[in-house]
Design an enzyme around this catalytic site. Structure first.
Site, PDB file in Angstrom:
ATOM      1  N   TYR A  82       0.795  -1.268   0.142  1.00  0.00           N
ATOM      2  CA  TYR A  82      -0.014  -0.008   0.088  1.00  0.00           C
ATOM      3  C   TYR A  82       0.985   1.507  -0.030  1.00  0.00           C
ATOM      4  O   TYR A  82       0.599   2.287  -0.616  1.00  0.00           O
ATOM      5  CB  TYR A  82      -0.898  -0.219   1.312  1.00  0.00           C
ATOM      6  CG  TYR A  82      -2.153  -0.962   0.957  1.00  0.00           C
ATOM      7  CD1 TYR A  82      -3.035  -0.590  -0.067  1.00  0.00           C
ATOM      8  CD2 TYR A  82      -2.543  -1.855   1.738  1.00  0.00           C
ATOM      9  CE1 TYR A  82      -4.170  -1.262  -0.469  1.00  0.00           C
ATOM     10  CE2 TYR A  82      -3.717  -2.744   1.446  1.00  0.00           C
ATOM     11  CZ  TYR A  82      -4.365  -2.394   0.294  1.00  0.00           C
ATOM     12  OH  TYR A  82      -5.681  -3.110  -0.032  1.00  0.00           O
ATOM     13  N   MET A  83       2.023   1.212   0.581  1.00  0.00           N
ATOM     14  CA  MET A  83       2.833   2.467   0.443  1.00  0.00           C
ATOM     15  C   MET A  83       3.658   2.520  -0.957  1.00  0.00           C
ATOM     16  O   MET A  83       4.153   3.807  -1.224  1.00  0.00           O
ATOM     17  CB  MET A  83       4.065   2.311   1.318  1.00  0.00           C
ATOM     18  CG  MET A  83       3.554   2.550   3.068  1.00  0.00           C
ATOM     19  SD  MET A  83       5.016   2.362   4.138  1.00  0.00           S
ATOM     20  CE  MET A  83       5.798   0.900   3.799  1.00  0.00           C
TER      21      MET A  83
END
Length: 331
Positions: A82-83
């Site tokens: 997700y980063m």
């Protein structure tokens, strides 16, 4: 498990444990190899990047791992994705890079401080202790589920008061065996499922449990089809990316191969399709697979555990394990 094999496995595990400073040194050497490859425009056998994007993916994983080691914290695969979602696009892309990186540096993924959410479950005749905490999983079993397996199960001291460790392929079969509430089965069995293909944490826990209790046999029970065989192979021998993880269980026994003891009746059998035949060929080409396993896999038919006609599955499995237990004691 015999003593020689146990000592060999313990020696490998001890040698594989690295201090953070050692891992950082490995990273430095690995980064030097990458820079040399870029400068000389010459890929090595281990380091092959199809594009600049692939190299970028690889360096991101190395950066996140180094960050976790320096801060003594753990990053989940989901968190890393997700980063960097715009870069990796799909979780599967990140997962593959992590496998490749861990394999290339020959460091176990947990030591890289990258973990994942586990899907495995355990219940039955097992007590886990940590400091003043005691968990009796047989009590949790009576509540209908058991315990979620995490990547930190080695922080618990396990005590098996049963006779066997039984891995079942499917979550549905795991709950079916619990719901039958056959007391002799549950009181003598540590029951585990990886819910299909085992995650890192589940394999790690089964290996840890077995090494801490080397006299307890480990059995596997799954579908009689190429995917069931492949899952058994993953537990026993792993794959091209997992040899350095040292969580394979080559002494695992395939319970399906002893079905003749109880004369199971099968409701229906289906023919393998072409893709399944190809997978079967890949499995049987593995030189580690025992010949008696290959002979059973040779059938071009398949059936699922749910196709077995039996009034009480846990009672039948108990009968097989009791037979094998008696056979082992006679050796």
């Amino acid at each position: 498990m015999n003593i020689a094999l146990f000592n060999e496995e313990m020696d490998k595990i001890q040698k594989s444990i690295k201090e953070p400073s050692e891992i950082i040194d490995v990273f430095k050497q690995h980064l030097d190899s990458i820079l040399e490859m870029i400068i000389n425009k010459q890929a090595s056998q281990e380091l092959k990047f199809q594009s600049l994007k692939d190299l970028c993916h690889y360096l991101i994983v190395m950066r996140e791992s180094l960050d976790g080691i320096l801060k003594d914290s753990y990053h989940t695969k989901r968190e890393i994705f997700y980063m960097n979602q715009n870069i990796f696009q799909k979780q599967e892309n990140l997962n593959l890079v992590i496998k490749q990186f861990s394999h290339n540096v020959q460091i176990q993924r947990k030591q890289l401080h990258i973990i994942s959410a586990s899907k495995g479950l355990v219940c039955g005749s097992l007590i886990l202790r940590k400091q003043d905490i005691k968990l009796d999983l047989l009590q949790l079993t009576s509540q209908g589920k058991g315990l979620n397996i995490t990547e930190f199960m080695n922080e618990w001291q396990p005590q098996i008061y049963g006779k066997w460790i039984l891995l079942v392929e499917k979550e549905t079969v795991y709950f079916h065996l619990i719901n039958e509430m056959h007391q002799e089965f549950l009181q003598n069995t540590v029951l585990i499922t990886g819910k299909g293909y085992p995650c890192y944490a589940t394999k790690y826990f089964v290996k840890y449990l077995s090494m801490m209790n080397p006299s307890i046999p480990v059995y596997y029970f799954g579908d009689m089809d190429p995917h069931g065989y492949d899952i058994l192979q993953q537990y026993a021998y792993g794959n091209q990316y997992s040899s350095h993880e040292l969580n394979n269980i080559p002494w695992i026994q395939w319970l399906n191969s002893y079905f003749s003891i109880v004369q199971f009746q099968i409701k229906k059998k289906n023919k393998l399709n072409q893709r399944e035949i190809q997978l079967l060929e890949q499995i049987t080409n593995n030189p580690n697979i025992p010949e008696n396993w290959k002979s059973i896999m040779d059938s071009k038919e398949k059936y699922e555990i749910e196709d077995i006609l039996v009034d009480n599955l846990s009672k039948s499995l108990l009968e097989i394990m009791q037979y094998l237990d008696g056979d082992l004691q006679q050796q």
